[in-house]
Design a protein around this motif. Structure first.
Motif, PDB file in Angstrom:
ATOM      1  N   ARG A   9       0.833  -1.209   0.000  1.00 41.75           N
ATOM      2  CA  ARG A   9       0.000   0.000   0.000  1.00 41.75           C
ATOM      3  C   ARG A   9       0.865   1.257   0.000  1.00 41.75           C
ATOM      4  O   ARG A   9       0.558   2.228  -0.696  1.00 41.75           O
ATOM      5  CB  ARG A   9      -0.940   0.005   1.202  1.00 41.75           C
ATOM      6  N   ALA A  10       1.955   1.243   0.777  1.00 46.33           N
ATOM      7  CA  ALA A  10       2.866   2.391   0.827  1.00 46.33           C
ATOM      8  C   ALA A  10       3.541   2.591  -0.530  1.00 46.33           C
ATOM      9  O   ALA A  10       3.700   3.730  -0.994  1.00 46.33           O
ATOM     10  CB  ALA A  10       3.915   2.198   1.922  1.00 46.33           C
ATOM     11  N   GLU A  11       3.941   1.498  -1.177  1.00 46.75           N
ATOM     12  CA  GLU A  11       4.556   1.609  -2.499  1.00 46.75           C
ATOM     13  C   GLU A  11       3.560   2.173  -3.504  1.00 46.75           C
ATOM     14  O   GLU A  11       3.911   3.048  -4.307  1.00 46.75           O
ATOM     15  CB  GLU A  11       5.047   0.244  -2.989  1.00 46.75           C
ATOM     16  N   LEU A  12       2.322   1.710  -3.453  1.00 49.59           N
ATOM     17  CA  LEU A  12       1.291   2.205  -4.362  1.00 49.59           C
ATOM     18  C   LEU A  12       1.059   3.701  -4.142  1.00 49.59           C
ATOM     19  O   LEU A  12       0.971   4.467  -5.111  1.00 49.59           O
ATOM     20  CB  LEU A  12      -0.008   1.422  -4.153  1.00 49.59           C
ATOM     21  N   GLN A  13       0.993   4.106  -2.894  1.00 48.20           N
ATOM     22  CA  GLN A  13       0.807   5.529  -2.574  1.00 48.20           C
ATOM     23  C   GLN A  13       1.967   6.361  -3.125  1.00 48.20           C
ATOM     24  O   GLN A  13       1.757   7.414  -3.719  1.00 48.20           O
ATOM     25  CB  GLN A  13       0.686   5.704  -1.057  1.00 48.20           C
ATOM     26  N   ARG A  14       3.196   5.876  -2.947  1.00 48.37           N
ATOM     27  CA  ARG A  14       4.379   6.594  -3.435  1.00 48.37           C
ATOM     28  C   ARG A  14       4.374   6.677  -4.963  1.00 48.37           C
ATOM     29  O   ARG A  14       4.666   7.726  -5.544  1.00 48.37           O
ATOM     30  CB  ARG A  14       5.661   5.900  -2.958  1.00 48.37           C
ATOM     31  N   LEU A  15       4.028   5.571  -5.606  1.00 46.10           N
ATOM     32  CA  LEU A  15       3.993   5.566  -7.070  1.00 46.10           C
ATOM     33  C   LEU A  15       2.968   6.567  -7.593  1.00 46.10           C
ATOM     34  O   LEU A  15       3.233   7.297  -8.554  1.00 46.10           O
ATOM     35  CB  LEU A  15       3.670   4.162  -7.602  1.00 46.10           C
ATOM     36  N   ARG A  16       1.798   6.602  -6.959  1.00 46.21           N
ATOM     37  CA  ARG A  16       0.734   7.499  -7.418  1.00 46.21           C
ATOM     38  C   ARG A  16       1.006   8.958  -7.101  1.00 46.21           C
ATOM     39  O   ARG A  16       0.732   9.830  -7.926  1.00 46.21           O
ATOM     40  CB  ARG A  16      -0.593   7.104  -6.776  1.00 46.21           C
ATOM     41  N   VAL A  57       4.036  10.457  -5.923  1.00 45.69           N
ATOM     42  CA  VAL A  57       5.376  11.021  -6.135  1.00 45.69           C
ATOM     43  C   VAL A  57       5.908  10.678  -7.527  1.00 45.69           C
ATOM     44  O   VAL A  57       6.237  11.582  -8.317  1.00 45.69           O
ATOM     45  CB  VAL A  57       6.365  10.517  -5.053  1.00 45.69           C
ATOM     46  N   GLU A  58       5.996   9.390  -7.818  1.00 45.24           N
ATOM     47  CA  GLU A  58       6.626   8.958  -9.072  1.00 45.24           C
ATOM     48  C   GLU A  58       5.842   9.386 -10.304  1.00 45.24           C
ATOM     49  O   GLU A  58       6.423   9.880 -11.275  1.00 45.24           O
ATOM     50  CB  GLU A  58       6.816   7.439  -9.074  1.00 45.24           C
ATOM     51  N   ARG A  59       4.524   9.188 -10.292  1.00 43.23           N
ATOM     52  CA  ARG A  59       3.707   9.536 -11.458  1.00 43.23           C
ATOM     53  C   ARG A  59       3.801  11.036 -11.769  1.00 43.23           C
ATOM     54  O   ARG A  59       4.083  11.399 -12.911  1.00 43.23           O
ATOM     55  CB  ARG A  59       2.257   9.102 -11.228  1.00 43.23           C
ATOM     56  N   PRO A  60       3.600  11.937 -10.787  1.00 44.71           N
ATOM     57  CA  PRO A  60       3.739  13.373 -11.096  1.00 44.71           C
ATOM     58  C   PRO A  60       5.151  13.757 -11.566  1.00 44.71           C
ATOM     59  O   PRO A  60       5.300  14.608 -12.449  1.00 44.71           O
ATOM     60  CB  PRO A  60       3.392  14.065  -9.773  1.00 44.71           C
ATOM     61  N   ASN A  61       6.166  13.127 -10.987  1.00 41.24           N
ATOM     62  CA  ASN A  61       7.547  13.422 -11.407  1.00 41.24           C
ATOM     63  C   ASN A  61       7.777  13.065 -12.863  1.00 41.24           C
ATOM     64  O   ASN A  61       8.420  13.808 -13.607  1.00 41.24           O
ATOM     65  CB  ASN A  61       8.559  12.690 -10.531  1.00 41.24           C
ATOM     66  N   VAL A  62       7.297  11.911 -13.281  1.00 39.35           N
ATOM     67  CA  VAL A  62       7.525  11.487 -14.659  1.00 39.35           C
ATOM     68  C   VAL A  62       6.695  12.333 -15.630  1.00 39.35           C
ATOM     69  O   VAL A  62       7.147  12.625 -16.741  1.00 39.35           O
ATOM     70  CB  VAL A  62       7.286   9.972 -14.838  1.00 39.35           C
ATOM     71  N   ILE A  63       5.513  12.759 -15.218  1.00 38.44           N
ATOM     72  CA  ILE A  63       4.704  13.643 -16.072  1.00 38.44           C
ATOM     73  C   ILE A  63       5.429  14.967 -16.269  1.00 38.44           C
ATOM     74  O   ILE A  63       5.483  15.503 -17.385  1.00 38.44           O
ATOM     75  CB  ILE A  63       3.292  13.842 -15.474  1.00 38.44           C
ATOM     76  N   ALA A  64       6.025  15.474 -15.199  1.00 42.25           N
ATOM     77  CA  ALA A  64       6.797  16.717 -15.305  1.00 42.25           C
ATOM     78  C   ALA A  64       8.022  16.518 -16.200  1.00 42.25           C
ATOM     79  O   ALA A  64       8.376  17.400 -16.996  1.00 42.25           O
ATOM     80  CB  ALA A  64       7.225  17.187 -13.918  1.00 42.25           C
ATOM     81  N   ALA A  65       8.670  15.366 -16.106  1.00 43.09           N
ATOM     82  CA  ALA A  65       9.844  15.085 -16.940  1.00 43.09           C
ATOM     83  C   ALA A  65       9.457  15.002 -18.414  1.00 43.09           C
ATOM     84  O   ALA A  65      10.200  15.476 -19.285  1.00 43.09           O
ATOM     85  CB  ALA A  65      10.519  13.793 -16.491  1.00 43.09           C
ATOM     86  N   ILE A  66       8.299  14.427 -18.708  1.00 41.96           N
ATOM     87  CA  ILE A  66       7.827  14.347 -20.095  1.00 41.96           C
ATOM     88  C   ILE A  66       7.528  15.746 -20.624  1.00 41.96           C
ATOM     89  O   ILE A  66       7.915  16.087 -21.750  1.00 41.96           O
ATOM     90  CB  ILE A  66       6.576  13.435 -20.194  1.00 41.96           C
ATOM     91  N   ALA A  67       6.875  16.559 -19.815  1.00 40.88           N
ATOM     92  CA  ALA A  67       6.574  17.934 -20.228  1.00 40.88           C
ATOM     93  C   ALA A  67       7.855  18.722 -20.489  1.00 40.88           C
ATOM     94  O   ALA A  67       7.954  19.469 -21.477  1.00 40.88           O
ATOM     95  CB  ALA A  67       5.723  18.623 -19.171  1.00 40.88           C
ATOM     96  N   GLU A 108       9.543   5.834 -21.224  1.00 38.82           N
ATOM     97  CA  GLU A 108       9.836   4.472 -20.779  1.00 38.82           C
ATOM     98  C   GLU A 108       9.623   4.353 -19.273  1.00 38.82           C
ATOM     99  O   GLU A 108       9.046   3.375 -18.784  1.00 38.82           O
ATOM    100  CB  GLU A 108      11.280   4.117 -21.147  1.00 38.82           C
ATOM    101  N   ARG A 109      10.064   5.354 -18.536  1.00 41.52           N
ATOM    102  CA  ARG A 109       9.881   5.379 -17.084  1.00 41.52           C
ATOM    103  C   ARG A 109       8.388   5.429 -16.745  1.00 41.52           C
ATOM    104  O   ARG A 109       7.924   4.755 -15.825  1.00 41.52           O
ATOM    105  CB  ARG A 109      10.609   6.585 -16.483  1.00 41.52           C
ATOM    106  N   GLN A 110       7.627   6.219 -17.496  1.00 44.51           N
ATOM    107  CA  GLN A 110       6.193   6.312 -17.277  1.00 44.51           C
ATOM    108  C   GLN A 110       5.534   4.948 -17.495  1.00 44.51           C
ATOM    109  O   GLN A 110       4.685   4.526 -16.718  1.00 44.51           O
ATOM    110  CB  GLN A 110       5.566   7.347 -18.209  1.00 44.51           C
ATOM    111  N   SER A 111       5.945   4.261 -18.532  1.00 47.52           N
ATOM    112  CA  SER A 111       5.400   2.939 -18.828  1.00 47.52           C
ATOM    113  C   SER A 111       5.686   1.976 -17.679  1.00 47.52           C
ATOM    114  O   SER A 111       4.819   1.209 -17.263  1.00 47.52           O
ATOM    115  CB  SER A 111       5.995   2.416 -20.129  1.00 47.52           C
ATOM    116  N   PHE A 112       6.909   2.022 -17.156  1.00 50.11           N
ATOM    117  CA  PHE A 112       7.284   1.166 -16.036  1.00 50.11           C
ATOM    118  C   PHE A 112       6.421   1.478 -14.811  1.00 50.11           C
ATOM    119  O   PHE A 112       5.899   0.567 -14.153  1.00 50.11           O
ATOM    120  CB  PHE A 112       8.770   1.331 -15.691  1.00 50.11           C
ATOM    121  N   ILE A 113       6.271   2.763 -14.482  1.00 50.19           N
ATOM    122  CA  ILE A 113       5.504   3.175 -13.304  1.00 50.19           C
ATOM    123  C   ILE A 113       4.044   2.747 -13.428  1.00 50.19           C
ATOM    124  O   ILE A 113       3.463   2.200 -12.493  1.00 50.19           O
ATOM    125  CB  ILE A 113       5.628   4.695 -13.073  1.00 50.19           C
ATOM    126  N   GLU A 114       3.449   2.985 -14.598  1.00 52.34           N
ATOM    127  CA  GLU A 114       2.047   2.610 -14.789  1.00 52.34           C
ATOM    128  C   GLU A 114       1.871   1.091 -14.704  1.00 52.34           C
ATOM    129  O   GLU A 114       0.885   0.604 -14.146  1.00 52.34           O
ATOM    130  CB  GLU A 114       1.517   3.140 -16.122  1.00 52.34           C
TER     131      GLU A 114
END
Length: 158
Positions: A15-22, A24-34, A53-59
């Motif tokens: 659950r903690a990993e899922l929370q972090r992925l949603r 922290v990681e997801r917004p970071n990769v969206i910002a990196a793509i932008a 590629e990172r976004q694909s891994f995270i999703e």
């Protein structure tokens, strides 16, 4: 799909990993793509490719963790009453009959396994050999170097 056994702690970690992925990681990769898009031509943009590629891994990982949690059978070792038998979640003290070394392992789910912390996967050869054994029993484990024998010294549910 079959139930996936998890200890209470293992479910909390997922659950903690899922929370972090949603969060922290997801917004970071969206910002990196932008950011990478703002650099222009996407066909020759390595930053963009790496971010996608990172976004694909995270999703993919988010989907995998959500699936595991939805199919989880959460077992609290402290609530077990297996009459001293080795079962999922049990903490087992063993003695290697050949070397005399003593080790302690907790039998946990695949995602929780960490040999350095004394947590072994329910699917590992040693766990499969231990399931159903009582203190005083000897478990034969097919190891890469041949058959190893372990005496079960104690079984705890903690």
């Amino acid at each position: 799909m079959n139930k996936i056994p998890l200890t209470v702690r293992g479910a909390e970690q997922l659950r903690a990993e899922l929370q972090r992925l949603r969060s922290v990681e997801r917004p970071n990769v969206i910002a990196a793509i932008a950011e990478a898009r703002s650099h222009g031509d996407l066909s020759e943009n390595a930053e963009y490719d790496a971010a996608k590629e990172r976004q694909s891994f995270i999703e993919g990982r988010i989907a995998e963790v959500e699936s595991k949690l939805s199919h989880a059978q959460i077992i609290d070792p402290a609530q077990l009453d297996a009459d001293g038998r080795c079962v999922f979640g049990a903490t087992v003290d063993l003695e290697d009959l050949e070397s005399g070394d003593s080790v302690t392992y907790q039998i946990v789910g695949d995602d929780e396994a960490d040999i350095k912390l004394g947590k072994i996967s329910i699917g590992s050869p040693i766990s499969r050999a231990l399931i159903g054994k009582y203190a005083g029993d000897v478990a034969e484990v097919q190891a890469p170097g041949g058959i190893r024998e372990y005496e079960v010294l104690d079984v705890k549910y903690i």
